[in-house]
Each structure stands twice: as C-alpha cells, then as structure tokens.
Design a protein around this motif. Structure first.
Motif, PDB file in Angstrom:
ATOM      1  N   ALA A   1       0.874  -1.336   0.027  1.00  0.00           N
ATOM      2  CA  ALA A   1      -0.026   0.032  -0.122  1.00  0.00           C
ATOM      3  C   ALA A   1       0.762   1.249   0.083  1.00  0.00           C
ATOM      4  CB  ALA A   1      -1.020  -0.071   1.174  1.00  0.00           C
ATOM      5  N   ARG A   2       1.941   1.150   0.683  1.00  0.00           N
ATOM      6  CA  ARG A   2       2.778   2.318   0.596  1.00  0.00           C
ATOM      7  C   ARG A   2       3.423   2.632  -0.510  1.00  0.00           C
ATOM      8  NH1 ARG A   2       3.902   0.643   6.175  1.00  0.00           N
ATOM      9  NH2 ARG A   2       5.722  -0.760   5.274  1.00  0.00           N
TER      10      ARG A   2
ATOM     11  N   LEU B   1      -3.714   4.430   5.240  1.00  0.00           N
ATOM     12  CA  LEU B   1      -3.498   3.846   3.749  1.00  0.00           C
ATOM     13  C   LEU B   1      -4.892   3.350   3.120  1.00  0.00           C
ATOM     14  CD1 LEU B   1      -0.398   1.658   4.356  1.00  0.00           C
ATOM     15  CD2 LEU B   1      -0.275   3.748   3.196  1.00  0.00           C
ATOM     16  N   THR B   2      -5.905   3.436   3.746  1.00  0.00           N
ATOM     17  CA  THR B   2      -7.339   3.136   2.944  1.00  0.00           C
ATOM     18  C   THR B   2      -7.891   4.499   2.976  1.00  0.00           C
ATOM     19  OG1 THR B   2      -8.028   2.606   5.299  1.00  0.00           O
ATOM     20  CG2 THR B   2      -7.270   0.887   4.010  1.00  0.00           C
ATOM     21  N   ASN B   3      -9.139   4.159   2.505  1.00  0.00           N
ATOM     22  CA  ASN B   3     -10.076   5.436   2.201  1.00  0.00           C
ATOM     23  C   ASN B   3     -11.553   4.956   2.247  1.00  0.00           C
ATOM     24  OD1 ASN B   3     -10.808   7.675   1.090  1.00  0.00           O
ATOM     25  ND2 ASN B   3     -11.301   7.291  -1.025  1.00  0.00           N
TER      26      ASN B   3
ATOM     27  N   GLY C   1       1.567   7.158  -6.783  1.00  0.00           N
ATOM     28  CA  GLY C   1       0.448   8.209  -6.743  1.00  0.00           C
ATOM     29  C   GLY C   1      -0.858   7.357  -7.673  1.00  0.00           C
TER      30      GLY C   1
ATOM     31  N   LYS D   1      -5.912  10.956   5.027  1.00  0.00           N
ATOM     32  CA  LYS D   1      -4.648  11.849   5.377  1.00  0.00           C
ATOM     33  C   LYS D   1      -3.567  10.787   6.173  1.00  0.00           C
ATOM     34  CE  LYS D   1      -3.184  15.948   7.754  1.00  0.00           C
ATOM     35  NZ  LYS D   1      -3.429  17.215   8.139  1.00  0.00           N
TER      36      LYS D   1
ATOM     37  N   LEU E   1      -2.872   5.376  -5.452  1.00  0.00           N
ATOM     38  CA  LEU E   1      -3.525   4.959  -4.288  1.00  0.00           C
ATOM     39  C   LEU E   1      -4.305   6.167  -3.544  1.00  0.00           C
ATOM     40  CD1 LEU E   1      -4.743   2.479  -2.822  1.00  0.00           C
ATOM     41  CD2 LEU E   1      -2.715   2.871  -1.201  1.00  0.00           C
ATOM     42  N   ILE E   2      -5.499   6.131  -3.579  1.00  0.00           N
ATOM     43  CA  ILE E   2      -6.355   7.346  -2.914  1.00  0.00           C
ATOM     44  C   ILE E   2      -6.511   6.919  -1.377  1.00  0.00           C
ATOM     45  CG2 ILE E   2      -8.401   8.727  -2.751  1.00  0.00           C
ATOM     46  CD1 ILE E   2      -8.647   8.283  -5.732  1.00  0.00           C
ATOM     47  N   THR E   3      -6.091   7.874  -0.567  1.00  0.00           N
ATOM     48  CA  THR E   3      -6.125   7.536   0.840  1.00  0.00           C
ATOM     49  C   THR E   3      -6.469   8.726   1.703  1.00  0.00           C
ATOM     50  OG1 THR E   3      -3.893   8.349   1.406  1.00  0.00           O
ATOM     51  CG2 THR E   3      -4.163   5.985   0.450  1.00  0.00           C
TER      52      THR E   3
ATOM     53  N   PHE F   1      -9.238  -0.229   0.064  1.00  0.00           N
ATOM     54  CA  PHE F   1      -8.079   0.140  -0.640  1.00  0.00           C
ATOM     55  C   PHE F   1      -8.391   0.795  -2.269  1.00  0.00           C
ATOM     56  CE2 PHE F   1      -6.026  -2.450   2.338  1.00  0.00           C
ATOM     57  CZ  PHE F   1      -5.039  -2.002   2.939  1.00  0.00           C
TER      58      PHE F   1
ATOM     59  N   ARG G   1       0.790   4.148  -2.929  1.00  0.00           N
ATOM     60  CA  ARG G   1       0.775   5.609  -2.676  1.00  0.00           C
ATOM     61  C   ARG G   1       1.787   6.325  -3.093  1.00  0.00           C
ATOM     62  NH1 ARG G   1      -0.106   7.173   3.847  1.00  0.00           N
ATOM     63  NH2 ARG G   1       2.108   6.487   3.702  1.00  0.00           N
TER      64      ARG G   1
END
Length: 576
Positions: free
Chosen positions: A533-534, A549-551, A540, A546, A542-544, A566, A537
């Motif tokens: 996940a890192r 690592l999830t949304n 660019g 703040k 992966l939308i997370t 994710f 991210r």
C-alpha cells in the motif's frame, strides 16, 4: 585465539621423482587409517598393503616433533597481510621476487613452491580430502597479453569477463560483499567463449566449472575459488527449484550449518568471491520454470547481463581482422588453451607487494566509477549493483596501469559501463526491485481479474446483475475529471442508446475498491500488504485518507456506513 586444526606437513616424491606435499589434519590419525592412507597412495606414495603398515606409518608421523611451525588453512585466498594461499604455493610480499627468479620460463608450475629451499612459507593449504589444483600457469605474461588480452580489446563482454577475473582477488581489499554476473544469450552467441577468456586469467580452460552440481558440491567449489573468480557454465543445467538458493549461497559467503556425529555444530567454511555465469535463460526465467518468484535480493546478487552487444555478432563487437566471427572465436579459444594463468599470478603478486596502499586506491576508483555509472535518483539496489560493476572497472584499470593487461587506460571502464548499461536497460527501471515487483503484481492481478472478481459498484443493488461469488471488491466508473459516475446515469446507457464514442469520452476510467482482507490475502500474496500500500501511494495510484493507507467509500448494499477500502486508480495501468 583458535588453537585447533593441528596437522602435519608431509613431503615426499612419487615414483617419477615429482615432489609432493600434503598438509594432513592430525584428526585423521584418530580413525582406522584408510582415508589418509588412500590419499597418500593416490598422490604416489608406495607403501605395503595392510593395517600393520598403516599403523607403523601413523606412529612415525605422530611421533615427529619438527621445530618449524606453519599456519594451515582449508581454503585458498588471502590470509593475513599480503599472504595469498594457493593449493600448491603461498605468495607473500617477501617471496614474490624469489618465486619470479625460480620459475622456469614457459613451464607449467603444477608442483611449484613445494620443494625445500624455495621462498619462505608461513601458510599452507590443508584439507581432509584431495583438492584439485585448478590454478595452473603456462607461457609468459607477454604471450597472454598478445594472444588473449589484445584480441579481447574492443569487445565489451570479453574485456568485462577478464576484468571480473582480475577483480576476484581484489574483492577482499575493497571490503565489498560477494556477488556475481550472468551472461544471458541465445545459443552460439559467444557465452562460453567469454567464460574461457576469463578462465585464462587463472588457469586452463578446465578452470571453468559447470552449474550441473549439488549445492553441497557447490560449497566445496566456492571454497576452492575463494578470493578468486568462480566461473560456472550452462546455467540451464541447474535444477530451477534450487537456482535462487544457489545465488544466495554463493553470495552469502558461508556453507550451510551442519552437525557432527555427536550433535554439535560443525565449523562452517567461508569464502569471498565473484562468480561469472552463462546460460540461455536468466535467473528469473529459470526460476519461473519451477513456479518460483525471483526475490530482488537474488537479482542483486546475480546480475543478469544480456550477452548480445547489438552488432549482429552476438557478444562480439570487433574481430580484429579475422575472416569471420567464427574464425575469431576459434583463434581465441586456441589461445586460451595455450596461454593461461600468468595474468592472475602476476596480479596476486602485484597485490601482495602493494597490499598496504591498494585498499585506498580501490576505494577511490570504485567510488568514482560508481558515481559515473549510476543514474540520478537511482534506488539503493541499483547503487549496490553499480558498486560491483565499479569494482570490475577499477580492477581492470589498476591492472592496466600496472602493465598486466596491455590495454590502454579507459578500456576496462568502458567495458564495465557498457555491460552496466545493458543490465539496466534489460531491467527497465532504476527503482528497488521489491517495489517494482509489488506494483507489477497488483497491476497483473487487476488486469487478470478486474472483470471477474470486482463487481460494478452501480450494480450492487441490482437483482438482475450477475453474481460475483469470489468477490475481492468493487469497480466504479469515473469521468475524465476523476468524478464518480452517478448510478442512474450508468444504468441508463443501454436505455438511452448512448453511442460508443460518447460513452468513452464521458466514462474514461475505472477505479478499484479492494476490500481489506482480499487486498492482503489475494492481491498482495507473498508481500507485506502495508508495504504494498505504501508503494502504491508513493506511485500516486492509491487514494487514501490523510493518516491512513485506506479510504472510506460508501458501498450500497454492503453497509449503511462508509467502509474502508484500498482505493486504486486507473493510473496503475499507465506505468512501465
């Protein structure tokens, strides 16, 4: 201080009058005697058969108490300051001049260094079993330079192979880790020729070994080539199930842990070496045949260099007036079988004589070549590999400066740069291998299973929608600005008769909402999900939130509240 490992330095002559020497471990006398007696017979010692003779000889050996002491070692290479041990000779700074005077021009020095009265020795090679001496010398250094080194000039792969051999004894002085290079290319492109040229630095063509061996035998071979170059041909003959482990084994510098009959830990043998390999397939492709994935650490330890130089002659770039590439290869092959060993012996003697100042010179040259080779913003793994290429370049340049190769200054560095660039181009990126492997695995999973395992978000409450029994998440459509398409608009495509061009313009991208458990168990299988996940991210894609690592996304029919997923964008398909 280790006080074990005592033995006896035995010297005698065989029936032909050849002087023989064996540093026999004293522990062998504790047995019934067939092992050490068989070794002496194999070396040419005449003795009567039977246990009585063995017992008398054992008593004679065991009761000797010579005043002179030597230090024994069970591996070749550097021992102490400027002392290099070979199976039949010990090279020291004090002995270099004496050995040069004693050597007969043009002789094959198989038994050199074993007759009393030659150069003083403090170290000798000692082994429980016989060990083939592969370090042979024939001819003069000038002959090797004229018939082997000079034709290799201008051919980056051949020059690199020679420089890799020259770099083997300097690895310890440079304080670098062991590792290797693998020439990959189709049949009849010159892979074995490059290995023969490298072998000529230290010995006959038989100096070159084969990959077709067990891992236990490979450990013994590595000990025999410590502080040298281990050359292994025909990588395809190695069992693909153990290919990755063998790459680790050679680079990790020690054999597997084993126990004694009493259950105690046996002392592990160690080594330092560079290895040069060749084969029609690379490490990752070979391991894939056994269904195994290549680790980034394995690819760093065994660097895959395309052999093809791109000029239609396989690994050749210049044939120096020969009638054809085939004729050039035949000429070079004959030369390697006629002139060998002088360059390696001269390099070791030169290194022993300059043992004190060489580490500083190597460090300076390695840093300079590494910075020259390494692209800007390259990851640490690329820098590690560049350091090994820089060692090869530095060894070649220092040897040329010492008059050992006959090449112009810059020849070795240019060859190392060409091979490094070929490796980097085949690799396709300058990032760390694990990060690229993670990104590629996620991309491959979505490419393969995007339609099968991810239910359209706008159909979650539609009873007419097909089932997704192995669901890993959801996919939703977004417009060109990244805004989700409303469900009613998506459902009305067919009803309103929107044509294909308008649909492509309005609904250009797809996003994947991967459920957390499926992300860890399926998508990231074999990797740490948080690390994957890192990487996503950082790339660019992966939308997370703040601090996560999830949304959080609202998924109708799954929960009344937004759920954590994710959130992967379609940008993952745009990278190389």
């Amino acid at each position: 201080m280790i006080s074990g490992g005592w033995g006896f330095l035995l010297e005698f002559k065989d029936p032909d009058g050849n002087a023989k020497q064996w540093a026999m471990p004293a522990a062998l006398l504790a047995g019934e005697g067939s092992e050490w007696a068989g070794r002496l017979r194999d070396m040419g010692l005449h003795m009567a058969p039977g246990t009585k003779t063995r017992n008398l000889l054992a008593r004679y050996i065991d009761t000797r108490n010579p005043p002179e002491r030597v230090t024994c070692t069970d591996r070749v290479g550097w021992h102490g300051a400027g002392v290099y041990v070979l199976p039949t000779r010990c090279i020291t700074p004090q002995a270099v001049a004496t050995a040069a005077e004693a050597a007969a021009p043009g002789a094959d020095f198989e038994g050199e260094g074993i007759e009393p009265g030659r150069a003083p020795r403090r170290f000798v090679f000692q082994s429980e079993a016989g060990m083939d001496n592969t370090f042979h010398v024939r001819g003069e250094l000038a002959d090797w330079q004229r018939h082997v080194a000079a034709p290799a000039a201008g051919n980056s792969r051949l020059v690199f192979a020679i420089c890799a051999a020259l770099a083997g004894p300097l690895l310890h002085l440079a304080k670098l880790e062991s590792g290797g290079f693998h020439f990959r290319g189709a049949s009849s492109q010159g892979k074995t020729t490059a290995l023969r040229v490298a072998a000529s630095v230290f010995g006959r063509p038989s100096f070159m070994q084969r990959w077709r061996t067990t891992d236990n035998a490979l450990e013994a071979i590595a000990v025999q080539h410590c502080d040298s170059l281990l050359i292994l041909d025909e990588f395809g003959q190695l069992d693909p199930k153990v290919a990755g482990e063998c790459a680790y084994l050679l680079a990790n510098e020690q054999e597997k842990g084993r126990g004694t009959r009493a259950g105690l830990a046996r002392r592990r043998r160690t080594w330092r070496l560079l290895f040069l390999s060749s084969g029609e397939v690379g490490l990752s492709d070979h391991m894939a045949e056994a269904g195994k994935r290549t680790r980034a650490g394995q690819e760093v330890r065994m660097v895959d260099i395309p052999l093809d130089a791109g000029l239609g002659m396989g690994g050749l770039e210049q044939i120096h007036g020969a009638e054809s590439p085939g004729a050039f290869v035949e000429q070079l092959t004959r030369a390697c079988a006629t002139h060998y060993g002088t360059a390696g012996r001269a390099l070791i003697e030169w290194a022993a004589a300059h043992f004190g100042e060489l580490p500083g010179q190597l460090r300076e040259q390695i840093e300079r070549h590494r910075d020259d080779f390494t692209p800007a913003h390259a990851a640490e793994q690329v820098r590690r590999v560049a350091t090994r290429f820089a060692l090869v370049a530095a060894a070649g340049e220092l040897a040329s400066g010492a008059g050992l190769t006959g090449w112009r200054q810059g020849e070795a560095a240019a060859a190392a740069r060409a091979c490094f660039n070929a490796w980097l181009a085949a690799r396709g990126h300058v990032e760390n291998g694990e990060e690229v492997a993670m990104l590629r695995q996620v991309r491959h999973f979505l490419e393969k299973n995007g339609e099968l395992l991810f239910k359209p978000l706008h159909r979650t409450t539609d009873d007419r929608a097909p089932n997704t029994p192995m669901r890993c998440g959801f996919r939703r459509l977004v417009n060109k600005d990244g805004e989700p398409i409303k469900q009613d608009a998506a459902q009305s495509w067919a009803e309103e008769g929107v044509n294909r061009e308008d649909r492509a313009a309005a609904h250009s991208n797809v996003e994947f909402l991967v459920l957390p458990e499926a992300f860890g168990r399926e998508v990231c299988k074999g990797f740490d999900p948080q690390a994957v996940a890192r990487v996503l991210r950082a790339a660019g894609v992966l939308i997370t939130e703040k601090d996560r690592l999830t949304n959080k996304v609202r998924i109708p029919g799954l929960s009344l509240k937004p759920v954590r997923v994710f959130h992967i964008t379609s940008a993952i398909f745009e990278g190389e």
